[in-house]
Design an enzyme around this catalytic site. Sequence first.
Site, short mmCIF file in Angstrom:
data_model
loop_
_atom_site.label_atom_id
_atom_site.label_comp_id
_atom_site.label_asym_id
_atom_site.label_seq_id
_atom_site.Cartn_x
_atom_site.Cartn_y
_atom_site.Cartn_z
N TYR A 153 0.86 -1.18 0.00
CA TYR A 153 0.00 0.00 0.00
C TYR A 153 0.90 1.24 0.00
O TYR A 153 1.38 1.67 1.04
CB TYR A 153 -0.89 -0.03 1.24
CG TYR A 153 -2.08 0.89 1.24
CD1 TYR A 153 -2.28 1.86 0.27
CD2 TYR A 153 -3.03 0.80 2.26
CE1 TYR A 153 -3.37 2.69 0.29
CE2 TYR A 153 -4.13 1.63 2.30
CZ TYR A 153 -4.31 2.56 1.31
OH TYR A 153 -5.39 3.39 1.35
N LYS A 200 -0.55 -1.55 -4.60
CA LYS A 200 -1.41 -0.39 -4.81
C LYS A 200 -0.51 0.83 -4.81
O LYS A 200 0.04 1.21 -3.78
CB LYS A 200 -2.46 -0.28 -3.71
CG LYS A 200 -3.31 0.99 -3.72
CD LYS A 200 -4.22 1.02 -2.51
CE LYS A 200 -5.08 2.27 -2.48
NZ LYS A 200 -4.30 3.52 -2.30
#
Length: 297
Positions: A135, A163
Amino acid sequence: MLSISGLSAFPITPSDAEGRVDETGLRRLLERLVGAQVDSVGLLGSTGTYAYLSRDERRRAVTIAAEVVGGRVPILVGIGALRTDEAIRLARDARAAGADAGLLAPVSYTPLSDDEVFRHFEAVAGEGGLPLVIYDNPATTHFRFSPDLIGRIARLPGVVAAKCPAPAPEATVAGVSALRDAVPAGFPLGVSGDWNATAALIAGGTAWFSVAGGLFPKTCLAITRAVQAGDIAQARTLNAELAPLWTLFQTHSSLRVAYALAESLGLCRAEPPRPILPLAPAIRDEIVATVRTLNLA
């Protein structure tokens, strides 16, 4: 095997100012997403204010989500924490409550080195019992991953996707290519930052981790499906129509705009956890009036 692609919709976590989750509101938001047939749900992301919720409230949110979703789509859950041992506990909690993967951001007060971040992921992937999504959110963590570090972490057992912020338009092709070259073949590279996401999907991104998708899943699915079908002109046309929404996100922050819109749509009544304050009434009125001019669903 868990597959992450297409539209991953990131809703707010409706709560009161003290961070107590509103079960009814969360159910309503999630039912909307599952009904639209999004490809996955990103629960407790940054827009989901994971960093402001207690361990108990995070676990309760995952339990509610797992019940609503019922295994129809994967649930990705934010498990970021200041300490590695706490992130491991959050990963175990999320798994036990029904999560399919953890979204791990390198949350820190003291700036972290690349090696510290790598070891953090290594420990959580090894001990948390939950597949991990890298992330990368430098706007909130103030840590920026290099493609090389993404590549190193992507090769850890249990790390299943990334991500990353969608590059700016002038750097989209080069940015996505650099990430693609750094990770193993076939490794899913998802993008965030809704205003640049369509271009990054066209350039080769695998998934769109979308704040707008948490509110308007059908609209964002139409863009995603157009890219997947190779209809690039349609995807760009649909994305251009959302320019006023992207401007609102960039001006007022997507988190605050999402809270204002969730209430205006009748999905929930919620306040961001303090110290985040709701937007002023005049700004909320501007947001609602702007969105009413758009064809959103």
